[in-house]
Design an enzyme around this catalytic site. Structure first.
Site, mmCIF file in Angstrom:
data_model
loop_
_atom_site.group_PDB
_atom_site.id
_atom_site.type_symbol
_atom_site.label_atom_id
_atom_site.label_comp_id
_atom_site.label_asym_id
_atom_site.label_seq_id
_atom_site.Cartn_x
_atom_site.Cartn_y
_atom_site.Cartn_z
ATOM 1 N N HIS A 94 -5.117 2.331 0.325
ATOM 2 C CA HIS A 94 -4.417 3.468 0.968
ATOM 3 C C HIS A 94 -4.465 4.755 0.225
ATOM 4 O O HIS A 94 -4.060 6.001 0.960
ATOM 5 C CB HIS A 94 -2.661 3.113 1.252
ATOM 6 C CG HIS A 94 -2.170 3.377 -0.089
ATOM 7 N ND1 HIS A 94 -2.331 2.202 -1.200
ATOM 8 C CD2 HIS A 94 -1.278 4.057 -0.682
ATOM 9 C CE1 HIS A 94 -1.515 2.586 -2.187
ATOM 10 N NE2 HIS A 94 -0.955 3.512 -2.048
HETATM 11 C C1 UD1 Z 1 3.204 7.027 -1.133
HETATM 12 C C2 UD1 Z 1 3.044 7.247 -2.615
HETATM 13 C C3 UD1 Z 1 2.078 6.341 -3.379
HETATM 14 C C4 UD1 Z 1 2.282 4.968 -3.115
HETATM 15 C C5 UD1 Z 1 2.488 4.719 -1.449
HETATM 16 C C6 UD1 Z 1 2.797 3.275 -1.069
HETATM 17 C C7 UD1 Z 1 3.297 9.741 -2.976
HETATM 18 C C8 UD1 Z 1 2.740 10.983 -3.460
HETATM 19 N N1 UD1 Z 1 2.543 8.899 -2.922
HETATM 20 O O1 UD1 Z 1 1.773 7.300 -0.308
HETATM 21 O O2 UD1 Z 1 2.182 6.786 -4.453
HETATM 22 O O3 UD1 Z 1 1.114 4.206 -3.394
HETATM 23 O O4 UD1 Z 1 3.500 5.660 -0.954
HETATM 24 O O5 UD1 Z 1 2.590 3.231 0.334
HETATM 25 O O6 UD1 Z 1 4.605 9.754 -3.008
HETATM 26 N N2 UD1 Z 1 3.674 6.691 7.180
HETATM 27 C C9 UD1 Z 1 4.189 6.028 8.101
HETATM 28 N N3 UD1 Z 1 5.375 5.269 8.106
HETATM 29 C C10 UD1 Z 1 6.158 5.253 6.805
HETATM 30 C C11 UD1 Z 1 5.628 6.106 5.874
HETATM 31 C C12 UD1 Z 1 4.454 7.073 6.053
HETATM 32 O O7 UD1 Z 1 3.643 5.954 9.290
HETATM 33 O O8 UD1 Z 1 7.138 4.596 6.885
HETATM 34 C C13 UD1 Z 1 2.538 7.617 7.233
HETATM 35 C C14 UD1 Z 1 2.638 8.771 7.765
HETATM 36 O O9 UD1 Z 1 1.705 9.372 8.435
HETATM 37 C C15 UD1 Z 1 2.611 9.574 6.365
HETATM 38 C C16 UD1 Z 1 1.665 8.808 5.686
HETATM 39 O O10 UD1 Z 1 1.715 7.431 6.186
HETATM 40 O O11 UD1 Z 1 2.186 10.932 6.701
HETATM 41 C C17 UD1 Z 1 1.632 8.954 4.198
HETATM 42 O O12 UD1 Z 1 3.000 8.774 3.522
HETATM 43 P P1 UD1 Z 1 3.442 9.358 2.283
HETATM 44 O O13 UD1 Z 1 4.867 8.739 1.861
HETATM 45 O O14 UD1 Z 1 3.138 10.768 2.469
HETATM 46 O O15 UD1 Z 1 2.345 8.891 1.439
HETATM 47 P P2 UD1 Z 1 1.969 7.391 1.108
HETATM 48 O O16 UD1 Z 1 0.270 7.619 1.416
HETATM 49 O O17 UD1 Z 1 2.284 6.396 1.866
#
Ligand code: UD1
Length: 368
Positions: A204
């Site tokens: 991811h």
């Molecule tokens: C975040 C953490 C990362 C961790 C990861 C585990 C930061 C900078 N990064 O990254 O360290 O390893 O979580 O998962 O905080 N999304 C959904 N549903 C959700 C959450 C996210 O669809 O419930 C999608 C959205 O499109 C979003 C993308 O995932 O834009 C990224 O989510 P985000 O929380 O920004 O970062 P992660 O890549 O999940």
């Protein structure tokens, strides 16, 4: 002593649950704030259910956004909470944007911060988590480290030894507490998998999945591995979106038994990886969990903030080069056992050690 615990994203929940339970047992007043950084049921609620965590007292509902947007929204909302409900200590875990945002707000309002999983460093400034770790550790008053490298990094950055407490790896508390319970999961039967006859993949990190060339190269080699050992790829929503739009993926996805599946809850996923022969990942937590369980782990990253999993555990760091990934997977594919040992204090008793630290900090502070 009134404690305010903060969680936001998936990797926070299994680090916070043991602490919440231990504080409950000792009768220490606590509240739980969930920022809502992760919000899908399979990225958040299922973990509360599986880990037996109480529902959050406060849900900030910030959701997704750019780093600045997400961090800023959390700060604005969390400041309101700290203004109305002044705790004696704010506890943050890990290295996600919620960790950083709530540490900054607390420090500005002069509320002491304790950081669980302090001192980890990848020395890769392009990683958002590295920025979060450095800032959080700079602001925290109580730094709780999982391994000796964490202590060293903090000392090298000028943190006084009196603030550094090596307590071990709290995520292993959740693993130990739930390993037996996870045996009831039907995930292997549902997926028609036999123990030690499959590999698990998670990917991811933006550095792996946001660049189409890198993602295609990695997917090609995973499909090659899947011709020898079936692969279940438990796919983060970010990665699922990238795979959907990945040009040329049809040409590589024909080979091997590789199934791409949505995220699993804590217990199903624990059952799945604990019975696997090999894990290929870019997750920080899985590097540690496989080391604890003695399972081969191939880390598809250029660096790791968890070097003890390389020097002492079962982890191999390979980057995204196809030949290196295949070579690192080879021993597992050939059925060789993984070699490694469990690091000191990764014993399932980190949460009580942390609460001991909090109690002696509080008795010094309150002059008791
Ligand atoms: C975040 C953490 C990362 C961790 C990861 C585990 C930061 C900078 N990064 O990254 O360290 O390893 O979580 O998962 O905080 N999304 C959904 N549903 C959700 C959450 C996210 O669809 O419930 C999608 C959205 O499109 C979003 C993308 O995932 O834009 C990224 O989510 P985000 O929380 O920004 O970062 P992660 O890549 O999940």
């Amino acid at each position: 002593m009134k404690i305010l615990n903060v969680v936001g994203a998936r990797p926070n929940f299994m680090k916070m649950a043991p602490l919440v339970h231990c504080l409950q047992q000792r009768g220490i007043p606590q509240k739980l704030v969930h920022t809502g950084q992760h919000y899908d049921a399979n990225m958040s609620k299922v973990f509360f259910d599986d880990l037996g965590m109480p529902a959050p007292d406060v849900y900030l509902g910030v959701g997704s956004g750019s780093h600045a947007e997400q961090t800023a929204k959390i700060m604005v909302e969390f400041e309101k909470i700290l203004g109305s409900d002044r705790p004696d200590l704010v506890v943050v875990v890990g290295d996600v944007n919620s960790t950083l945002a709530c540490s900054v707000v607390s420090a500005k309002l002069c509320v002491p911060v304790a950081h669980v999983e302090a001192g980890l460093r990848s020395f890769d400034p392009s990683m958002p988590e590295e920025v979060n770790r450095i800032v959080t550790d700079r602001l925290a008053e109580i730094l709780l480290t999982p391994s000796p490298d964490g202590d060293e990094h903090l000392k090298n950055e000028g943190v006084p030894s009196s603030r550094i407490h090596r307590v071990g790896n709290i995520m292993i508390d959740s693993l130990v507490a739930n390993l037996k319970k996870a045996e009831a999961s039907g995930v292997l039967a549902d997926l028609s998998l036999e123990p030690r006859r499959y590999a698990v993949v998670t990917l991811h990190r933006p550095s792996n999945v946001d660049d189409p060339g890198t993602l295609l190269r990695v997917m090609r080699v995973l499909h090659e591995i899947a011709t020898e050992l079936p692969i279940v790829f438990i796919c983060h929503p970010r990665t699922a979106a990238r795979l959907k739009e990945l040009e040329g993926y049809e040409s590589v996805s024909a080979g091997g038994d590789l199934r791409v599946l949505p995220p699993l809850g804590y217990l199903d996923f624990l059952r799945l990886y604990s019975q696997s022969r090999l894990v290929l990942t870019d997750s920080g937590g899985l590097q540690e969990e496989t080391t604890y369980l003695g399972i081969h782990c191939v880390t598809i990253r250029e660096n790791t903030e968890r070097p003890i999993t390389l020097t002492q555990g079962t982890n191999t760091l390979v980057g995204t080069d196809a030949d290196k990934i295949l070579a690192a997977a080879r021993p597992a594919l050939d059925g060789e056992p993984a070699c490694g040992s469990v690091p000191e204090l990764w014993d399932g008793r980190t949460a009580p050690r942390i609460v001991d630290v909090f109690e002696s900090w509080w008795s010094r502070r309150s002059g008791a």
